[in-house]
Scaffold this motif. Structure first.
Motif, PDB file in Angstrom:
ATOM      1  N   THR A 115      44.570  44.413  43.673  1.00 34.54           N
ATOM      2  CA  THR A 115      42.831  43.574  44.824  1.00 34.54           C
ATOM      3  C   THR A 115      41.922  44.894  44.312  1.00 34.54           C
ATOM      4  OG1 THR A 115      44.083  42.764  46.639  1.00 34.54           O
ATOM      5  CG2 THR A 115      41.709  43.621  46.946  1.00 34.54           C
ATOM      6  N   ASP A 116      42.383  45.863  44.047  1.00 31.91           N
ATOM      7  CA  ASP A 116      41.318  47.385  43.848  1.00 31.91           C
ATOM      8  C   ASP A 116      41.549  47.835  42.556  1.00 31.91           C
ATOM      9  OD1 ASP A 116      41.426  47.055  47.259  1.00 31.91           O
ATOM     10  OD2 ASP A 116      42.540  48.579  47.005  1.00 31.91           O
ATOM     11  N   ASN A 117      42.160  47.529  42.033  1.00 27.25           N
ATOM     12  CA  ASN A 117      42.973  47.858  40.843  1.00 27.25           C
ATOM     13  C   ASN A 117      42.214  46.697  39.290  1.00 27.25           C
ATOM     14  OD1 ASN A 117      43.501  50.278  41.287  1.00 27.25           O
ATOM     15  ND2 ASN A 117      45.272  50.768  40.718  1.00 27.25           N
ATOM     16  N   MET A 118      43.025  45.881  39.920  1.00 25.71           N
ATOM     17  CA  MET A 118      42.578  44.252  39.146  1.00 25.71           C
ATOM     18  C   MET A 118      41.728  43.432  40.037  1.00 25.71           C
ATOM     19  SD  MET A 118      47.010  44.085  38.126  1.00 25.71           S
ATOM     20  CE  MET A 118      48.410  45.135  37.780  1.00 25.71           C
ATOM     21  N   GLY A 119      40.706  43.458  40.762  1.00 20.76           N
ATOM     22  CA  GLY A 119      40.485  42.107  40.826  1.00 20.76           C
ATOM     23  C   GLY A 119      40.683  41.074  41.246  1.00 20.76           C
ATOM     24  N   VAL A 120      42.204  41.430  41.793  1.00 20.54           N
ATOM     25  CA  VAL A 120      42.201  39.816  42.252  1.00 20.54           C
ATOM     26  C   VAL A 120      41.769  39.416  43.776  1.00 20.54           C
ATOM     27  CG1 VAL A 120      44.200  38.295  42.441  1.00 20.54           C
ATOM     28  CG2 VAL A 120      44.799  40.620  40.531  1.00 20.54           C
ATOM     29  N   PRO A 121      41.675  38.198  43.556  1.00 19.04           N
ATOM     30  CA  PRO A 121      41.328  37.790  44.639  1.00 19.04           C
ATOM     31  C   PRO A 121      42.103  37.768  45.692  1.00 19.04           C
ATOM     32  CG  PRO A 121      39.715  36.922  43.593  1.00 19.04           C
ATOM     33  CD  PRO A 121      41.253  37.580  42.622  1.00 19.04           C
ATOM     34  N   THR A 167      44.062  34.665  46.141  1.00 20.92           N
ATOM     35  CA  THR A 167      45.600  33.995  44.963  1.00 20.92           C
ATOM     36  C   THR A 167      46.191  35.473  45.591  1.00 20.92           C
ATOM     37  OG1 THR A 167      42.889  34.196  43.221  1.00 20.92           O
ATOM     38  CG2 THR A 167      45.052  34.194  42.703  1.00 20.92           C
ATOM     39  N   SER A 168      46.089  36.294  45.916  1.00 20.34           N
ATOM     40  CA  SER A 168      47.623  37.682  45.851  1.00 20.34           C
ATOM     41  C   SER A 168      48.095  36.799  47.193  1.00 20.34           C
ATOM     42  CB  SER A 168      46.689  38.234  45.374  1.00 20.34           C
ATOM     43  OG  SER A 168      46.247  38.767  47.534  1.00 20.34           O
ATOM     44  N   THR A 169      47.681  35.993  48.069  1.00 16.00           N
ATOM     45  CA  THR A 169      48.736  35.539  49.294  1.00 16.00           C
ATOM     46  C   THR A 169      49.104  34.215  48.989  1.00 16.00           C
ATOM     47  OG1 THR A 169      46.653  36.709  51.171  1.00 16.00           O
ATOM     48  CG2 THR A 169      48.174  34.901  51.711  1.00 16.00           C
ATOM     49  N   THR A 170      48.072  33.399  48.418  1.00 11.20           N
ATOM     50  CA  THR A 170      49.371  32.483  47.289  1.00 11.20           C
ATOM     51  C   THR A 170      49.860  32.732  46.321  1.00 11.20           C
ATOM     52  OG1 THR A 170      47.452  31.081  47.645  1.00 11.20           O
ATOM     53  CG2 THR A 170      49.128  30.312  46.066  1.00 11.20           C
TER      54      THR A 170
END
Length: 223
Positions: free
Chosen positions: A111-117, A120-123
């Motif tokens: 989330t913080d370093n790569m900007g993944v929403p 998306t990460s939850t899924t």
């Protein structure tokens, strides 16, 4: 008479050797699931979140530094855990606390370093966890934590635990932050979800294995 006595005394010795040379008993490596189990698990979860934030923000290590440090410590503790022949409370719960930190950091890095929403990460974590369960069941024909008595099953168990923490972190942040519900309301919602799982298990016959793993995921964002 002497020969008969020697034969008689030799028989128990032979029986003893036969018993000692038989298969070693297989010990479960996971504690019994009681109220104390869930209390300690939630506390380990809270420690994991707090430790990750403390080392990241106060110690100045940054997410990358904290991730490397905690992953190394987890690897050492898991080596000790795998080498034990039975459940050892201190080693087991230290591994849970550290894997809680690492699972939190995996989600935070995305989330913080790569900007993944967070959506998306939850899924993605949910899909990965489902894949772990599929392979675990196909190999062992069970997902029960009452039979963590081989290296293979223990490997699947800890892999599943890691991704339950990562999934729980992402889902908790998604509900509390992205949906702007706040931490207390989000905690109440997850608490109600856990209560619903318990009710479904005890009153409606929801399978014990799935009840356990669903509750295990939900206690992460609760903590």
């Amino acid at each position: 008479m002497t020969n008969e006595m020697s034969k008689t005394s030799a028989a128990p010795a032979a029986d003893s050797q036969a018993l000692s040379s038989g298969p070693r008993p297989r010990w479960n490596k996971v504690p019994e699931v009681t109220a104390y189990f869930w209390i300690i698990k939630v506390l380990c979860t809270t420690v994991g979140e707090t430790a990750a934030d403390l080392l990241n923000e106060k110690a100045g290590l940054g997410l990358t530094g904290v991730s490397v440090l905690m992953s190394a410590l987890l690897a050492v503790v898991l080596v000790v855990q795998f080498r034990t022949s039975a459940y050892r409370a201190g080693v087991y719960w230290l591994a849970v606390a550290l894997i809680s930190v690492v699972g939190t950091l995996i989600s935070d890095n995305l989330t913080d370093n790569m900007g993944v929403p967070l959506e998306t990460s939850t899924t993605v974590f949910a899909i990965i966890l489902a894949i772990v369960f599929v392979f675990w069941y196909r190999r062992e024909r069970t997902l029960s934590i009452h039979s963590i008595d081989s290296t293979s099953r223990e490997s699947f168990y800890w892999l599943a635990v890691l991704f339950t923490f990562a999934l729980g972190t992402a889902a908790g942040d998604l509900v509390s932050e992205r949906m702007d519900l706040g931490y207390w309301l989000a905690a109440a919602l997850f608490g109600l979800a856990i209560a619903a799982v318990a009710l479904a298990h005890f009153k409606l016959g929801l399978d014990a294995v799935w009840s356990f793993w669903i509750a295990y995921i939900l206690t992460r964002p609760l903590g």
